[in-house]
Enzyme design. Structure first.
Site, PDB file in Angstrom:
ATOM      1  N   ASP A  91       0.807  -1.221   0.000  1.00  0.00           N
ATOM      2  CA  ASP A  91       0.000   0.000   0.000  1.00  0.00           C
ATOM      3  C   ASP A  91       0.840   1.271   0.000  1.00  0.00           C
ATOM      4  OD1 ASP A  91      -2.463  -1.250  -0.118  1.00  0.00           O
ATOM      5  OD2 ASP A  91      -2.680  -1.371   2.054  1.00  0.00           O
ATOM      6  N   ARG A 116       0.903  -1.409   7.628  1.00  0.00           N
ATOM      7  CA  ARG A 116       1.395  -0.220   6.926  1.00  0.00           C
ATOM      8  C   ARG A 116       2.392   0.594   7.755  1.00  0.00           C
ATOM      9  NH1 ARG A 116      -2.740   3.302   3.617  1.00  0.00           N
ATOM     10  NH2 ARG A 116      -0.722   3.797   2.672  1.00  0.00           N
ATOM     11  N   ARG A 162      -9.624   5.927  11.376  1.00  0.00           N
ATOM     12  CA  ARG A 162      -8.171   5.798  11.336  1.00  0.00           C
ATOM     13  C   ARG A 162      -7.484   6.808  12.268  1.00  0.00           C
ATOM     14  NH1 ARG A 162      -6.382   3.128   6.676  1.00  0.00           N
ATOM     15  NH2 ARG A 162      -7.812   1.429   6.214  1.00  0.00           N
ATOM     16  N   HIS A 191     -11.498   7.280   5.308  1.00  0.00           N
ATOM     17  CA  HIS A 191     -10.623   8.448   5.335  1.00  0.00           C
ATOM     18  C   HIS A 191     -11.399   9.653   4.824  1.00  0.00           C
ATOM     19  CE1 HIS A 191      -6.345   6.458   5.090  1.00  0.00           C
ATOM     20  NE2 HIS A 191      -6.652   6.776   6.326  1.00  0.00           N
ATOM     21  N   CYS A 285      -5.372   9.365  -3.186  1.00  0.00           N
ATOM     22  CA  CYS A 285      -4.590   8.462  -2.333  1.00  0.00           C
ATOM     23  C   CYS A 285      -3.173   8.283  -2.848  1.00  0.00           C
ATOM     24  CB  CYS A 285      -5.273   7.098  -2.244  1.00  0.00           C
ATOM     25  SG  CYS A 285      -6.772   7.065  -1.250  1.00  0.00           S
TER      26      CYS A 285
END
Length: 292
Positions: A91, A116, A162, A191, A285
């Site tokens: 990612d 991540r 998040r 997000h 993103c």
């Protein structure tokens, strides 16, 4: 009403019927972006509702789509920096999650998902190697431009899935800008940058159902003329878009949103992010803005 044709990702024309007041003239500004090639892109775990490790993934197609996005920015006159991708971090292509840069000051990231976590330090080292000295690494969970959106006046800050709400005050201290907290309520829009984006200093687009009632009232107060996205445009990650003040890069499926964008004097630029979307990401993103 006027029919306007825009190029799609394969240069095929996409025709929208728009009515644009002559007084609305939008002027682009040159931007600098940081991107990461998806050389190791795959979906091997699920940390959001978009990810399904049982579905087939084409890394080569993801690279092709990412390259087309990068070339779109360059064609529009923007400068794109790249960071070296790392094996085991599929990612890392979603560079927006690894730093927030305003006036040359950098607030790094701290990921909620352990898969991540290592990305943050790779980006920290990139910043230091590229002349940034005001680099602050957060103590609170903070997924950077995933949940921090700079309007030019306020830092809109998402929470709910998040980013830790206490990271909002940490961002205000580190970056020296006023922060407006917004509560996300739909796990598909985990997000802020998949529920809202900035078109220009005076205009945003967002999907109201992604936010709590109080946050919707805040957004109506701050941006009474905002573009409201449909459920269909939100569901194709149409709000994970990037604007340079005139050109708006957004997924090819987001046609209703593109119509509204064009009515406000902007020029939609379509890209195909279908493979990258399998991990819950889109144009924004993949794009960290370096605001020096």
């Amino acid at each position: 009403m006027t029919s306007v044709s825009f190029a799609g990702p394969g240069d095929e024309p996409i025709v929208l019927d728009v009515t644009t007041p002559a007084a609305q003239v939008r002027v682009p500004t040159t931007r600098r972006y940081l991107m990461c090639p998806p050389a190791y892109f795959t979906v091997e775990y699920a940390i959001n509702p978009w990810m399904d490790p049982t579905q087939p993934i084409s890394t080569s197609l993801a690279v092709e789509q990412w390259t087309a996005l990068k070339e779109t920015y360059e064609r529009l006159g923007h400068r794109v920096e790249t960071i070296e991708p790392q094996p085991g971090l599929p990612d890392m292509v979603f560079s927006a999650n690894s730093g927030t840069v305003i006036d040359g000051q950098v607030l790094g990231s701290r990921f909620r998902a352990p898969q991540r976590a290592a990305e943050a330090d790779h980006f920290r080292r990139w910043f230091l190697a590229n002349g940034y000295r005001d680099v602050v690494m957060p103590e609170r969970t903070n997924e950077a431009e995933g949940d921090f959106t700079w309007t030019g006046r306020y830092l809109l800050a998402g929470t709910g899935f998040r980013t830790d709400p206490l990271a909002h005050s940490e961002a205000q201290e580190a970056l020296g800008v006023p922060v407006i907290s917004l509560q996300l309520t739909d796990p598909r829009y985990y997000h802020l940058d998949v529920a809202l984006f900035v078109l220009a200093d005076d205009l945003i687009a967002y999907y109201p159902d992604a936010f709590s009632p109080g946050s919707r009232r805040v957004l109506r107060r701050l941006f009474p003329n905002a573009i409201l996205a449909t459920a269909e445009d939100a569901a194709c990650l149409g709000l994970n878009a990037v604007s340079d003040g005139r050109h708006v890069i957004l997924p090819v499926e987001a046609t209703a949103l593109a119509d509204q964008v064009a009515q406000h004097g902007f020029e939609p630029v379509f890209v195909d992010i279908s493979e990258l979307r399998k991990s819950g990401g889109g144009p924004k993103c993949c794009t960290m803005e370096l605001r020096d």
